[in-house]
Design an enzyme around this catalytic site. Structure first.
Site, PDB file in Angstrom:
ATOM      1  N   GLY A 152       0.857  -1.009   0.055  1.00 35.51           N
ATOM      2  CA  GLY A 152       0.006  -0.219  -0.055  1.00 35.51           C
ATOM      3  C   GLY A 152       0.700   1.273  -0.143  1.00 35.51           C
ATOM      4  N   CYS A 153       0.135   2.468  -0.274  1.00 36.54           N
ATOM      5  CA  CYS A 153       1.094   3.832  -0.505  1.00 36.54           C
ATOM      6  C   CYS A 153       1.576   4.102   1.051  1.00 36.54           C
ATOM      7  CB  CYS A 153       0.012   4.557  -1.085  1.00 36.54           C
ATOM      8  SG  CYS A 153      -1.501   4.808  -0.189  1.00 36.54           S
ATOM      9  N   TYR A 154       0.713   4.199   2.041  1.00 33.26           N
ATOM     10  CA  TYR A 154       1.096   4.465   3.254  1.00 33.26           C
ATOM     11  C   TYR A 154       2.252   3.588   3.904  1.00 33.26           C
ATOM     12  CZ  TYR A 154      -2.558   8.149   4.253  1.00 33.26           C
ATOM     13  OH  TYR A 154      -3.398   9.033   4.225  1.00 33.26           O
TER      14      TYR A 154
END
Length: 350
Positions: A152-154
């Site tokens: 994921g991005c985070y």
């Protein structure tokens, strides 16, 4: 596999999909041969994204494993959570390599996935074959795998900030606090009230506090790095800009005698073989604009001697290093190509 590799993208109509199209159009070793999606099936791709006129002549097609198998050697799945796990096992059986941009193959323990995503799973054997697609940590495993669960991005921004601290035992692992801020494109292309300009502009808002789905993903990789069970405190915020993530990580140092320069040296050594990670010099802190449109991650480090805490700041483009370009970086590794191949090196600025 010959000089060029044929690639299909399932879920090509979203932001992740169009980023993949942009990157793969410029990739010297790849041909895009299939764009799939149910909601936009039958529409020319340039009807969805007119700025690609003259560059893409494909029509979005219904999702068909048989059609994909006949055309593509590699498949990117840019789909909502819970759908990729229905397609990936079939594609793998047909001999395709699969890179999944959803959360479906980020977890070895599917009970954790079900707990946080609410979807029961019956593909444990397939999940066990998946490799977490963060090249800076699992480069060698990615090279050998046919199934990549792209982060994921985070988690990408957070884990790149935390990895040296966790791996080398430099912090009390359960003291890590992650304060992260993302642009609105992280919410996808479908209309949502909180992403409307009138709602998001001139405002900064936390969301999913103490229950964001990226929390167990960060914890799982931190636990792997630390060799023990790790809990983190993670709070995301929505920022009125289209793209970019800034994650600021706080943690208590085990050795209060460590100074900023020591940690910068440690980070430089840890990422010495990682061309996309930039460790900033003392006193310089990252900005999201520096990473726009690239696969880069910028990391700044500070130590608060008064509190005994380290502060690590990490900036990425959420649609690039946080999603599409990181998947292409994984593709490069899977195919034995340089991991920088076909990826933009320098951000748009200003």
């Amino acid at each position: 596999m010959g000089d060029r590799v044929t690639v299909g993208i399932v879920g090509a109509s979203g932001y992740g999909g169009v980023q993949l199209v942009r990157l793969l159009l410029e990739h010297p070793k790849v041909d895009i041969v299939y764009l799939g999606g149910e909601g936009s099936a039958g529409r020319p791709y340039t009807e969805l994204y007119p700025h690609l006129q003259g560059r893409v002549n494909l029509t979005v097609e219904p999702v068909s494993v048989e059609v994909i198998r006949d055309r593509a050697q590699v498949v990117f799945l840019s789909l909502p959570n819970g759908i990729a796990c229905q397609l990936a096992p079939q594609l793998l059986e047909q001999g395709c390599k699969v890179l999944d941009l959803s959360a479906d193959y980020r977890f070895q323990d599917l009970q954790t996935y079900t707990q946080w995503y609410g979807e029961p799973r019956e593909d444990q054997a397939t999940a066990q074959k998946a490799v977490y697609g963060l090249p800076e940590l699992y480069r060698d495993r990615i090279r050998q795998s046919a199934l990549i669960g792209c982060p994921g991005c985070y988690p990408t921004a957070s884990l790149l900030a935390l990895a040296p601290l966790m791996k080398q035992g430099l912090i009390e692992p359960n003291t890590a606090i992650i304060d992260a801020k993302s642009g609105t494109s992280g919410g996808g292309r479908q209309g949502k009230i909180n992403l409307l300009l009138a709602e998001a502009d001139n405002s900064l808002a936390p969301y999913n506090v103490a229950r964001h789905r990226h929390t167990p993903e960060i914890e799982a990789i931190c636990s792997d790095l630390a060799g023990q069970s790790v809990l983190v405190q993670f709070t995301p915020h929505l920022v009125p800009m289209p793209r970019g993530i800034l994650a600021t990580v706080y943690a208590t140092l085990r050795d209060p005698g460590l100074v900023r320069e020591d940690l910068i040296t440690i980070y430089q050594a840890f990422y010495r073989h990682s061309p996309w990670v930039n460790i900033l010099p003392p006193g310089l802190y990252p900005q999201t604009k520096w990473a726009w449109g690239t696969n880069a991650c910028f990391i700044g480090i500070e130590v608060d001697e008064r509190t005994g805490r380290v502060i690590v700041m990490s900036a990425i483009d959420n649609l690039m290093k946080g999603q599409a370009s990181q998947a292409v970086q994984c593709l490069n590794l899977m195919m034995g190509w340089p991991e920088t191949m076909g990826l933009p090196q320098v951000a748009f600025y200003p």
